[in-house]
Design a protein around this motif. Structure first.
Motif, PDB file in Angstrom:
ATOM      1  N   ARG A 246       9.279  17.201   7.640  1.00 18.88           N
ATOM      2  CA  ARG A 246       9.152  16.014   8.480  1.00 18.88           C
ATOM      3  C   ARG A 246       9.321  14.780   7.598  1.00 18.88           C
ATOM      4  O   ARG A 246       8.649  14.657   6.565  1.00 18.88           O
ATOM      5  N   SER A 248       9.031  10.878   6.411  1.00 20.48           N
ATOM      6  CA  SER A 248       8.095   9.763   6.521  1.00 20.48           C
ATOM      7  C   SER A 248       8.375   8.789   5.387  1.00 20.48           C
ATOM      8  O   SER A 248       9.115   9.109   4.443  1.00 20.48           O
ATOM      9  N   SER A 253       3.467   5.982   4.344  1.00 16.86           N
ATOM     10  CA  SER A 253       2.756   7.060   5.044  1.00 16.86           C
ATOM     11  C   SER A 253       3.145   8.429   4.495  1.00 16.86           C
ATOM     12  O   SER A 253       3.616   9.296   5.242  1.00 16.86           O
ATOM     13  N   GLU A 255       1.403  10.886   3.693  1.00 17.30           N
ATOM     14  CA  GLU A 255       0.575  11.988   4.188  1.00 17.30           C
ATOM     15  C   GLU A 255       1.092  12.558   5.507  1.00 17.30           C
ATOM     16  O   GLU A 255       0.765  13.696   5.866  1.00 17.30           O
ATOM     17  N   THR A 256       1.901  11.782   6.224  1.00 16.86           N
ATOM     18  CA  THR A 256       2.424  12.290   7.491  1.00 16.86           C
ATOM     19  C   THR A 256       3.714  13.093   7.311  1.00 16.86           C
ATOM     20  O   THR A 256       4.181  13.725   8.256  1.00 16.86           O
TER      21      THR A 256
END
Length: 437
Positions: A246, A248, A253, A255-256
Motif C-alpha cells: 500500500r 503512502s 504517514s 505507518e499507513t
C-alpha cells in the motif's frame, strides 16, 4: 537450384548421398534463421520459415491448440510485443498472412511423418527460440564475416538455428517414407527459460510417442564428436513473485503504508539463506527485483524473479516449498500480499540404455563421426527432459543426443557459433536410427 520440397521428391539424392545442393539449402535455412532470431514465444518468423521449408512433404502439421496449451503460461508476451515481432517477421520477408497466423495461434508446431509399414512412433524435440542478447560485431565472427549476423537485439547463442536445420533436413531425408513406424517432430518454442515443453505436454503432443529423443548442438565439442545421451542435469523451477502493498507518504504517514520493496528484499535475503542439501547439488538465485514509484513514496508493488535448481527432482520441489515459506513469512511480517507463480520448469534426465546403445552403434558406423562418447553428465537444465520423462512414465523410452558443434565461444556468449558441416552429421545419425527399426 530446386526447392527443398523438390529435392525431397528425388530420394536418390536426399537419401543415398548428401548432395551439395542438400547441404547448401540446409546451410541457407540455418543462416536465414540465425539472421532473424526471435526469443521465447515470439518465434513467429522462425515458425513460418519452418512451415515453408516443409511444404509439399508427405507430412501432417499440427499448430495452435493442437500443438501447445498456452493457458498456464506466466508472462506470455504482451499484445504490443507480439505486434512488434510480427512486424519484424514481415519486414524480414515472411508473408504477412503466415506471420499473422503464428502471432495469433502460437509458434509451436508438431509435424508427423508416417513410414510405409507398421512400427514404433519416434519423437524428436527441436527447440527454435533465441536468446535476448546481442551478437558479436567482431569482423572475425563467422556470421559477421559471411553476412548473416543478427542485428535485432536477439541472438542464436545456443545453436537452435542449427537444430532447426537438422529437424527440417531430417523430414526431407525421410520423405521417401522408407522406414517402419512414424516420426513426430516437436518444434518447440521457449526452451530458454524452460517454458515451452510443458505447454506441448499439456496439449498432449507427446502422448503417442514410443521413443522420445532430443538433439542439440554441443558447441564445446569438436565437429565429428557425438554423445549418445546426456544424463542427470538439474531440475529447475523459475519463479515469479508479485508483492502487493500500500502506497503512502514516506514522511507524512509512513505507518499507513505497506512496503512491498522491503518485503521483497527480506524475501530475497531469506531465499539466499536457505540451506543447501547434502543429498544433491543445489543452486539458488534471485535474478531480478523491480519495485517502487518514487523516493518519497512507500512502495506499493514489487516483482521478483528467482530460480531453484537441484540434481534431484524431489529436492528441487523441497526448495520451492521453502522459497514459498520464506515469501509468505516476509509478506506476513510487513502486511503485504504475495503471489508466487512457476514461469518455467524442467527435470533431470535418465535416458534408457537400450536407446543409448543404438545411438552409439549408429553413430560409430558413420565415417564422419570421429568420436563417440556414450554418456555425459549434463550441468545445465533443459525442458526436453520433461518430454523424455513424460514418455518414459507412459511406458516409452528416451535419450538426449548431442552433436559436436565446434563453437569458438561458449554457449550463451556473444561469439557463439557452430560449424555448419555438423548439421548433416546429426541428420545422418537420426535418419539411420529411425530407418534401422
Amino acid at each position: 537450384m530446386p526447392s527443398l520440397s523438390e529435392a525431397a521428391a528425388r530420394p536418390s539424392i536426399i537419401v543415398v548421398i548428401r548432395s551439395l545442393v542438400d547441404f547448401e539449402q540446409l546451410r541457407a535455412l540455418r543462416r536465414e534463421v540465425h539472421r532473424n532470431p526471435e526469443p521465447a514465444f515470439v518465434e513467429i518468423g522462425t515458425a513460418a520459415r519452418i512451415k515453408q521449408a516443409i511444404d509439399g512433404l508427405p507430412v501432417r502439421v499440427l499448430t495452435g491448440k493442437d500443438a501447445h496449451d498456452l493457458s498456464s503460461v506466466v508472462n506470455y508476451p504482451s499484445p504490443q510485443t507480439l505486434d512488434e515481432w510480427e512486424a519484424r517477421a514481415v519486414a524480414s520477408g515472411v508473408p504477412a498472412e503466415s506471420a499473422r497466423y503464428f502471432r495469433e495461434n502460437g509458434t509451436a508446431m508438431v509435424v508427423d511423418l508416417a513410414g510405409d509399414r507398421p512400427g514404433p512412433r519416434w519423437g524428436l524435440r527441436i527447440d527454435i527460440d533465441a536468446l535476448p542478447m546481442r551478437e558479436s560485431a567482431d569482423p572475425a565472427h563467422f556470421p559477421v564475416a559471411n553476412g548473416f549476423a543478427a542485428t535485432n537485439g536477439a541472438m542464436h547463442a545456443c545453436g537452435h538455428d542449427a537444430n532447426v536445420a537438422m529437424g527440417v533436413g531430417l523430414l526431407h531425408r525421410l520423405a521417401d517414407r522408407d522406414f517402419a513406424g512414424s516420426l513426430r517432430i516437436l518444434f518447440q518454442p521457449a526452451e530458454e527459460g524452460v517454458r515451452g515443453a510443458q505447454t506441448m505436454i499439456d496439449a498432449g503432443a507427446a502422448d503417442p510417442i514410443d521413443t522420445m529423443l532430443a538433439v542439440h548442438m554441443a558447441g564445446e565439442m569438436a565437429m565429428g564428436s557425438v554423445v549418445g545421451s546426456f544424463t542427470g542435469g538439474m531440475a529447475t523451477r523459475k519463479l515469479k513473485v508479485d508483492f502487493t502493498g500500500r502506497a503512502s507518504h514516506a514522511a507524512g504517514s509512513p505507518e499507513t503504508g505497506r512496503n512491498a520493496l522491503l518485503t521483497a528484499a527480506m524475501a530475497a535475503l531469506g531465499i539466499m539463506a536457505i540451506p543447501r542439501f547434502s543429498s544433491a547439488d543445489t543452486r539458488l538465485n534471485v535474478g531480478t527485483l523491480v519495485a517502487g514509484d518514487g523516493v518519497n513514496i512507500v512502495p506499493s508493488s514489487a516483482v521478483m524473479t528467482c530460480e531453484a535448481r537441484a540434481t534431484d527432482d524431489e529436492v528441487v520441489d523441497e526448495l520451492v516449498d521453502r522459497i514459498r515459506s520464506v515469501v509468505e513469512g516476509a509478506a506476513r511480517t510487513q502486511g503485504v500480499g504475495a503471489a508466487l507463480a512457476v514461469m518455467g520448469q524442467s527435470s533431470t534426465v535418465s535416458p534408457d540404455d537400450e536407446v543409448i546403445d543404438r545411438i552409439v552403434e549408429v553413430a560409430g558406423a558413420l565415417p564422419e563421426v570421429v568420436e563417440v562418447i556414450r554418456t555425459q553428465a549434463f550441468a545445465g537444465s533443459d525442458d526436453a527432459n520433461l518430454l523424455i520423462r513424460h514418455v518414459q512414465r507412459r511406458g516409452g523410452k528416451g535419450a538426449y543426443l548431442m552433436i559436436g558443434g565446434g563453437s569458438p565461444g561458449p554457449h550463451h556468449s556473444a561469439d557463439f557459433d557452430v560449424v555448419e558441416e555438423a548439421i548433416p552429421i546429426g541428420i545422418d545419425i537420426l535418419a539411420s536410427l529411425i530407418r534401422q527399426n
